[in-house]
Design an enzyme around this catalytic site. Structure first.
Site, short mmCIF file in Angstrom:
data_model
loop_
_atom_site.label_atom_id
_atom_site.label_comp_id
_atom_site.label_asym_id
_atom_site.label_seq_id
_atom_site.Cartn_x
_atom_site.Cartn_y
_atom_site.Cartn_z
N CYS A 72 -3.24 2.15 2.63
CA CYS A 72 -2.74 1.57 3.88
C CYS A 72 -3.88 0.86 4.63
CB CYS A 72 -2.15 2.67 4.76
SG CYS A 72 -1.32 2.05 6.23
N ARG B 183 10.09 -1.54 7.29
CA ARG B 183 9.24 -0.46 7.80
C ARG B 183 8.17 -1.00 8.76
NH1 ARG B 183 4.67 2.88 6.66
NH2 ARG B 183 5.25 5.09 6.70
#
Length: 509
Positions: free
Chosen positions: A326, A423
């Site tokens: 991430c 998302r």
């Protein structure tokens, strides 16, 4: 102390910092920034219990949850997580039909009374049997007059009935077994299992007084109950499974379909959970599907958690930009160091009885222990489980190393494949900004060996802390009995492998 020698307990109270003292500093800490000080051991590691409450209504025997990523969790991962006492969350980077099919595979894997068995009519062919076996893995199929549950039972067709029949157009009525042992409706599961053992049959049909089929019991499920005593199951004795959804209007249809497929937990998958979109989705699910447990997130601050708890979530997912793949913190400059986030959100949520999942930054057993020591009820794992046999995808070799693909759901690859751009609130954007990368992880083998390694290691960690279970761990955190100490860069180096010319590392055998 008037010159008297202090008690040992008084000395230990001065060692290190309580959780409150550690995390009251203005700095943000990751799991690598501190160490947990040891406690007194008066029990064996095998006596440690890892049972934990993961939502308001669901308790697991293992605090491990697999992440809803398309390179981590589909049916095989969810099945094995549940068998060992954890929970798998099926990703939603696919169509509604595909996700629901994965959920149904998990729910059908192990049953007490199978209330919706596949049935065939007498004129069905062995080719129909082959199709059911290829698609769903079942080989023992009841034969009823109308080919459906509730029809009069006339036989059962198993592998031994047709294994050597070459003509697959042969009707099942010509090969099926008609001399059946059956259980009557109303018998208990224990009584039915005993009848199944006494009969030495593979399947036990359950019928009413009219000999109409109402359920089925499988010997294979009995073996699974014996081999996996800690399996995560609902009241219907089927494996527990979760699934993720986003917050777009179409996701309401996804939730409805998932509920019909039998899902137990819905995880609202958003990189930043404090939004009006998530508020609407939480309230929609709680109003229309009150039987479902709803996990909200992701959050890293008390202000975020406060809103989600007010909206009615049954658990919180903590983490923003701390995962190995991430890049949210780097690209967006928004997030929070994971240990600090877990501590403060868990401390607040505990006042309202809302369990928390630490999501991100979990790369080994030590970090699992540290996340739980910060107050988390469970850890959500992505990279730690990617690379196992049960993770989606195929193995490949690079530089002689066996690898499997692993990617963040904020990577361009994932966003182009399915719905994961939802998302990150970028589904309608003309230009998508990546908040993750694609990469590869080393082969970790099967979860059948890897999960016992993780759970055994965690038990030894709690033993070193002098704590017998996770309830004691949380109590020790709250009272200040659990002690921490900050680590300098030099101490972190000293705590790892050092001063060797070379070494070969094997984590378990």
């Amino acid at each position: 102390m008037n010159g008297e020698k202090p008690e040992v307990e008084d000395i230990h109270e001065l060692d290190g910092l309580s959780g409150e003292q550690l995390f009251s500093h203005r700095e943000g800490y990751t799991y690598a920034d501190y160490i947990i000080l040891p406690g007194h051991i008066n029990f064996a590691a095998e006596d440690v219990s890892l049972q934990t409450q993961v939502t308001k209504k669901i308790k697991l025997n293992l605090p491990f949850i697999s992440s809803p990523m398309d390179t981590v969790t589909e049916a095989q991962m969810a099945i094995h997580m549940a068998l060992f006492g954890g929970l798998g969350i099926i990703h939603c980077n696919n169509t509604i039909e595909e996700q629901c099919a994965e959920v149904r595979r998990v729910k059908r894997y192990e049953n007490g009374f199978i209330l919706d068995p596949f049935c065939l009519p007498p004129n069905a062919t062995l080719a129909d049997v082959d199709m059911i076996k290829a698609k769903h893995g079942f080989s023992g199929i009841p034969v009823t007059e109308n080919g459906a549950l509730g029809g009069r039972l006339v036989g059962i067709v198993t592998t031994r009935d047709h294994d050597f029949v070459k003509d697959r157009s042969t009707p099942v009525m010509e090969v099926m077994t008609t001399d059946l042992v059956v259980a009557e409706v109303g018998c208990s599961l224990q009584e039915a299992n005993q009848l199944l053992m006494d009969s030495k049959k593979g399947k036990l049909p359950v019928v009413n007084k009219k000999r109409e089929l109402v359920a089925l019991i499988s010997r294979k499920d009995m073996r699974k109950n014996r081999d996996f005593p800690d399996a995560s199951k609902g009241d219907d004795k089927r494996l527990l499974v979760g699934a993720s959804v986003h917050t777009r209007p179409d996701d309401k249809l996804r939730v409805k379909a998932l509920a019909e497929a039998g899902v137990d937990v819905v995880v609202i998958d958003s990189s930043q959970g404090d939004s009006t979109y998530q508020e609407g989705m939480v309230k929609f699910i709680k109003e229309n599907f009150p039987q479902l447990q709803v996990v909200g997130g992701n959050v890293v601050c008390v202000t975020q958690a406060k809103n989600l708890i007010k909206w009615g979530v049954d658990a919180l997912r903590i983490g923003m930009g701390s995962g190995s793949i991430c890049t949210t913190q780097e690209v967006m400059a928004v997030g929070r160091p994971q240990a600090t986030a877990v501590y403060h959100v868990c401390k607040y949520a505990s006042k309202y009885g809302v369990p928390c999942w630490a999501d991100g930054g979990i790369s080994n057993i030590g970090k699992i222990a540290k996340a739980l020591a910060c107050g988390a009820s469970a850890v959500m794992m992505g990279s730690l489980l990617a690379g196992t046999d049960e993770a989606p995808g195929d193995y490949f070799y690079k530089d002689g190393v066996r690898l499997k693909k692993y990617r963040g759901m904020g990577s361009i690859d994932a966003m182009q494949k399915g719905t994961s751009s939802d998302r990150y609130f970028s589904a309608d954007s003309a230009l998508r900004v990546a908040q993750g990368v694609s990469g590869a992880v080393m082969d970790k083998g099967s979860l059948k060996r890897y999960l016992p390694y993780l759970s055994t290691g965690l038990k030894h960690s709690l033993q070193d802390m002098g704590l017998r279970n996770l309830l004691e761990l949380r109590s020790a955190l709250q009272t200040g009995q659990l002690r921490f100490e900050l680590r300098t860069a030099a101490s972190q180096k000293e705590g790892g492998i050092h001063d060797l010319h070379s070494f070969n590392r094997k984590d378990f055998a």
